[in-house]
Motif scaffolding. Sequence first.
Motif, mmCIF file in Angstrom:
data_model
loop_
_atom_site.group_PDB
_atom_site.id
_atom_site.type_symbol
_atom_site.label_atom_id
_atom_site.label_comp_id
_atom_site.label_asym_id
_atom_site.label_seq_id
_atom_site.Cartn_x
_atom_site.Cartn_y
_atom_site.Cartn_z
ATOM 1 N N PHE A 77 0.776 -1.085 -0.053
ATOM 2 C CA PHE A 77 0.010 -0.099 0.132
ATOM 3 C C PHE A 77 0.810 1.242 -0.177
ATOM 4 O O PHE A 77 1.625 1.601 0.851
ATOM 5 N N LEU A 99 4.381 1.094 1.621
ATOM 6 C CA LEU A 99 4.353 -0.025 2.835
ATOM 7 C C LEU A 99 4.099 -1.244 2.294
ATOM 8 O O LEU A 99 3.357 -1.533 1.625
ATOM 9 N N SER A 124 -0.606 -7.839 15.414
ATOM 10 C CA SER A 124 -1.530 -6.739 14.515
ATOM 11 C C SER A 124 -0.505 -6.219 13.467
ATOM 12 O O SER A 124 0.499 -5.880 13.926
ATOM 13 N N SER A 178 0.500 -7.728 10.832
ATOM 14 C CA SER A 178 1.461 -8.503 10.050
ATOM 15 C C SER A 178 1.110 -8.853 8.813
ATOM 16 O O SER A 178 1.844 -9.421 7.851
ATOM 17 N N LYS A 207 -2.028 -10.404 7.855
ATOM 18 C CA LYS A 207 -2.823 -11.551 7.866
ATOM 19 C C LYS A 207 -4.283 -11.179 7.106
ATOM 20 O O LYS A 207 -4.639 -11.850 6.210
ATOM 21 N N THR A 210 -4.833 -8.736 4.977
ATOM 22 C CA THR A 210 -4.585 -8.486 3.542
ATOM 23 C C THR A 210 -4.339 -9.738 2.873
ATOM 24 O O THR A 210 -4.927 -9.787 1.746
ATOM 25 N N GLU A 212 -8.647 -7.657 -2.267
ATOM 26 C CA GLU A 212 -7.307 -7.015 -2.610
ATOM 27 C C GLU A 212 -6.756 -7.433 -3.773
ATOM 28 O O GLU A 212 -6.625 -8.772 -3.621
HETATM 29 P P1 ADP Z 1 -3.332 -7.653 10.333
HETATM 30 O O1 ADP Z 1 -4.483 -8.601 9.794
HETATM 31 O O2 ADP Z 1 -2.140 -8.724 10.637
HETATM 32 O O3 ADP Z 1 -3.675 -6.753 11.521
HETATM 33 P P2 ADP Z 1 -3.507 -6.094 8.172
HETATM 34 O O4 ADP Z 1 -3.416 -6.973 6.971
HETATM 35 O O5 ADP Z 1 -4.721 -5.607 8.525
HETATM 36 O O6 ADP Z 1 -2.639 -7.002 9.130
HETATM 37 O O7 ADP Z 1 -2.440 -4.633 7.830
HETATM 38 C C1 ADP Z 1 -1.104 -4.751 7.524
HETATM 39 C C2 ADP Z 1 -0.612 -3.381 7.205
HETATM 40 O O8 ADP Z 1 -1.299 -2.899 6.126
HETATM 41 C C3 ADP Z 1 -1.062 -2.283 8.455
HETATM 42 O O9 ADP Z 1 0.028 -1.766 8.462
HETATM 43 C C4 ADP Z 1 -2.364 -1.759 7.717
HETATM 44 O O10 ADP Z 1 -2.178 -0.437 8.379
HETATM 45 C C5 ADP Z 1 -1.802 -1.521 6.286
HETATM 46 N N1 ADP Z 1 -3.185 -1.697 5.376
HETATM 47 C C6 ADP Z 1 -4.146 -2.427 5.520
HETATM 48 N N2 ADP Z 1 -5.130 -2.093 4.565
HETATM 49 C C7 ADP Z 1 -4.603 -1.033 4.005
HETATM 50 C C8 ADP Z 1 -5.290 -0.142 2.898
HETATM 51 N N3 ADP Z 1 -6.256 -0.535 2.212
HETATM 52 N N4 ADP Z 1 -4.432 0.762 2.676
HETATM 53 C C9 ADP Z 1 -3.245 1.326 3.434
HETATM 54 N N5 ADP Z 1 -2.678 0.554 4.343
HETATM 55 C C10 ADP Z 1 -3.636 -0.678 4.497
#
Ligand code: ADP
Length: 268
Positions: free
Chosen positions: A31, A34, A56, A58, A60, A62, A71
């Motif tokens: 993203f 990142l 949190s 990591s 998962k 996504t 996604e």
């Molecule tokens: P988990 O499920 O392990 O907590 P996520 O997959 O929700 O992790 O998120 C992983 C990282 O991606 C986090 O830093 C989150 O803020 C970022 N992130 C997730 N979705 C988006 C998005 N749509 N746009 C920007 N950043 C995102």
Amino acid sequence: MNSQNSNLAGVPHTHPAGVCQIRAENIHKRFGNLEVLKGVSLTVNKGEVVVIMGPSGSGKTTFIRCLNFLEEPDQGQVMVCNLDVACGLRVASRERSSKIRQLRVKAAMVFQSFNLYPHMTALGNVIEGPIQVLGMRRDEAVKSGEQLLAKVGLADKRDEHPSRLSGGQKQRVAIARALAMNPEVVLFDEPTSALDPELHEEVLQTMRQLAGDGMTMIVVTHEVKFAHEVADRVVFMADGVVVEEGLPQEILVNPQHPRTRSFLRLVD
Ligand code: ADP
């Protein structure tokens, strides 16, 4: 559940083991700047229950959203049953979009925040997909929707709107809605994390039942006890990679990686 592996419940599976149901290879996703997924691969066989855990952030959620293209992965390959979709293609083809639509039917998703339609009843939520997406006749959809609501213990709530249901009931309607599409695999994204602790058990019990029926499931959760009892395999993710994976006893009782150990100390 897969009888080749041992979970604590030891419930025999009803599907033949070893038939690949879902395969993700080398999934990358960023993203902006990142890099959230740095090459995640996972294979899940028919009837297997795989729990994904990890701190949190990591990746998962996504990752499982990439499995049904909520996604779009930047790179890699996703296969659900016999549908193979390459990722990272800038050009959208009609054939690819059609495959993704079919793949979403095969891999149903249960979300952390339920995502029910607020203006529809419990039954309305369950029959919407079969009628609109599968082209099922309304009377058939109603009949099977009523059976599914009964299966999740909510036959008496068929005419209630989500605002009149508890969180646990909403999540069970969401599970019935996922099952109404007759999926090959159900993807659960932290299904209990939006619920008060006393409501976790009713949702976990519905999921245990589903696993006992032989449903292929990928579950992102921090519920260690559930993972112990129900998972055939636990995958531990951190910083966008799979750190380790194995039988629940291996990962939850005797983890090899310091990241897994420190995480389990926190959630236990
Ligand atoms: P988990 O499920 O392990 O907590 P996520 O997959 O929700 O992790 O998120 C992983 C990282 O991606 C986090 O830093 C989150 O803020 C970022 N992130 C997730 N979705 C988006 C998005 N749509 N746009 C920007 N950043 C995102």
